[in-house]
Design an enzyme around this catalytic site. Sequence first.
Site, PDB file in Angstrom:
ATOM      1  N   ASP A  19       0.823  -1.206   0.000  1.00 57.34           N
ATOM      2  CA  ASP A  19       0.000   0.000   0.000  1.00 57.34           C
ATOM      3  C   ASP A  19       0.861   1.263   0.000  1.00 57.34           C
ATOM      4  O   ASP A  19       1.860   1.327   0.728  1.00 57.34           O
ATOM      5  CB  ASP A  19      -0.866  -0.049   1.272  1.00 57.34           C
ATOM      6  CG  ASP A  19      -1.959   0.986   1.302  1.00 57.34           C
ATOM      7  OD1 ASP A  19      -2.845   0.919   0.440  1.00 57.34           O
ATOM      8  OD2 ASP A  19      -1.938   1.850   2.192  1.00 57.34           O
TER       9      ASP A  19
ATOM     10  N   GLU B  19      14.521 -15.361   0.858  1.00 55.87           N
ATOM     11  CA  GLU B  19      14.858 -16.367   1.879  1.00 55.87           C
ATOM     12  C   GLU B  19      13.906 -17.555   1.775  1.00 55.87           C
ATOM     13  O   GLU B  19      14.149 -18.608   2.363  1.00 55.87           O
ATOM     14  CB  GLU B  19      14.684 -15.779   3.293  1.00 55.87           C
ATOM     15  CG  GLU B  19      15.662 -14.692   3.658  1.00 55.87           C
ATOM     16  CD  GLU B  19      15.220 -13.945   4.925  1.00 55.87           C
ATOM     17  OE1 GLU B  19      14.262 -14.384   5.602  1.00 55.87           O
ATOM     18  OE2 GLU B  19      15.836 -12.912   5.214  1.00 55.87           O
TER      19      GLU B  19
HETATM   20  C1  GLC Z   1      -4.183   3.043  -0.640  1.00 56.00           C
HETATM   21  C2  GLC Z   1      -5.412   2.167  -0.538  1.00 56.00           C
HETATM   22  C3  GLC Z   1      -6.558   3.013  -0.101  1.00 56.00           C
HETATM   23  C4  GLC Z   1      -6.244   3.567   1.275  1.00 56.00           C
HETATM   24  C5  GLC Z   1      -4.934   4.335   1.255  1.00 56.00           C
HETATM   25  C6  GLC Z   1      -4.434   4.606   2.640  1.00 56.00           C
HETATM   26  O1  GLC Z   1      -4.284   3.988  -1.614  1.00 56.00           O
HETATM   27  O2  GLC Z   1      -5.641   1.532  -1.755  1.00 56.00           O
HETATM   28  O3  GLC Z   1      -7.767   2.314  -0.078  1.00 56.00           O
HETATM   29  O4  GLC Z   1      -7.267   4.421   1.698  1.00 56.00           O
HETATM   30  O5  GLC Z   1      -3.914   3.616   0.612  1.00 56.00           O
HETATM   31  O6  GLC Z   1      -3.993   3.413   3.227  1.00 56.00           O
END
Ligand code: GLC
Length: 575
Positions: free
Chosen positions: A235, A286
């Site tokens: 993310d 790993e």
């Molecule tokens: C990314 C995710 C989104 C989330 C953001 C903060 O963009 O896809 O859904 O709100 O990160 O974590």
Amino acid sequence: MTVHQDLRTSTFTADVAPRGAATTEEHGTAAEWWRSAVIYQIYPRSFSDSTGDGIGDLPGITARLGELHGLGVDAIWLSPFMTSPQKDAGYDVADYCDVDPIFGTLADFDTLLARAHEFGIRVIVDLVPNHSSDQHEWFRQALATAPGSPERARYIFRDGSGAQGEEPPNNWQSIFGGPAWTRITEPDGTPGQWYLHLFDSSQPDFDWSKDEVKEEFRRILRFWLDRGVDGFRVDVAHGLVKDQDFPDYTPDVDAASMGGEETPAPYFEQTEVHEVYRDWRLVLEEYEGDRALCGEAWVSSVEKAALWVRPDEMHQTFNFQYLETPWDAGQLRGVIDDSLHAFNSVGAPSTWVLSNHDVVRHATRLSLTGENPQGSGIGPDHPGLPDRQTGLARARAATALMLALPGSSYIYQGEELGLDEVHDLPDAARQDPTWFRTAGERFGRDGCRVPLPWVADADTFGFTAGGTPWLPQPERWKSLARDVQRVDPDSTLNLYRRMLALRAEHDLGLGQLRWLPGNEGSVLMFANQDVTVLANTGTQPVALPAEHDVLLATAALKGAEVPADCTVWLRRHAG
Ligand code: GLC
């Protein structure tokens, strides 16, 4: 339950091709799975609810894995299901190594993983390293200790500006709207320092210059790798490292809207962030098997995106340039060429994606006429609404184009049903922090997160056993429910099934694209392996190429013509 061992599943155990700057052609069918996989994104809250609380859960997913196997996907990516107060639907993690009770238990996860593997389906989990929840143990400790403490140093705390520190440290704005800094009250009750949160105030950003943070995430990676996951979707992968001078920054909206080179924000795309993924790559190596990292990095060009998948970094990164390209042959041709060129130059597969949990569903988006900035969502009065017929025709055609391209494709739950964006959610139902932080100016992403319809004639369309879905489902989805589509040969569901089966049969994910004569104007035409693909993005029908059999068409063909908003897959007559 029968587990089918077909050609597709057998590629999972295929030999590992050498890593490095080889073209997809050199890899043949023995390439790593992630080079060509079709990866299905599950948004657990909205997939299937087994407990009746109105929120989907892990056992709900496990019970439906047979459906996904029947659809023909190679892997699933699960949006976060870890312990979380759910301020940002799970992207606010309080414990990275446990399952939130609304989704089940770690044992439920292990069952899901084992069952998926029995089906030959790989499992990718979502990792959120940029920020935690404010309920994370570390953040609680940070609040309970004094400025300058080692506990506070794991996050980005700064003194405010202004005579009394009453102004934020700089002018950075949250992606969800409003300031990116929130002031705390110190343990002694006095107004105190500010902490950075690129997203909601409940999502404090970690300080990735600290070894302790780096070590903690290695531990988290190993925790899930030890359980047997096949990879991670990372993310906000471009956001972990911040410019240590914390300069003021105002986005250059003009440059972005002119298609120019926007200077990256001081909190995105910092050179040092790549070190994090080089380190993670070593952690993945790993482990036995092809474990993979896929980055969520919203950057301004495919050339920049390719930086994330250099041979010693991630394996995949999302191709958001492709997602953001309108249904226009010229622009599609450009982004396809640029993508293949950029990713090939670093030996990585291109990925392709049209929908996810952050954007307007493509069955709606492709028919809109107004501006639609990513993450803002749409409301009831958006221009171009509702034109479901055009939207669905384009979505089917666009997906058939995407799935014929070499590389790895992502599909988002519900697009195989042709679901549209629920633009008409009542205000009171909305839950996205974007909606609240902009006082309703931006609708946010709830419209693409509405729980799935499984059974037309059941309450909540079979999503939940007795509860109220966390977002209301529109009545119009009755005709799109999975059970209805299963028995309709022309349904979008059966179209997806056919596309995935043909894609596997003709090994399209590992092929090479060759543009063909006829690739001009509003028509895209290319060959991949032994399949010829023609996509008509224009308003007029075009002639079917002679001496070809039709393998698949996304709309009914009229004689020897391909109608507007239709893609066909063809095979040249032998001899
Ligand atoms: C990314 C995710 C989104 C989330 C953001 C903060 O963009 O896809 O859904 O709100 O990160 O974590």
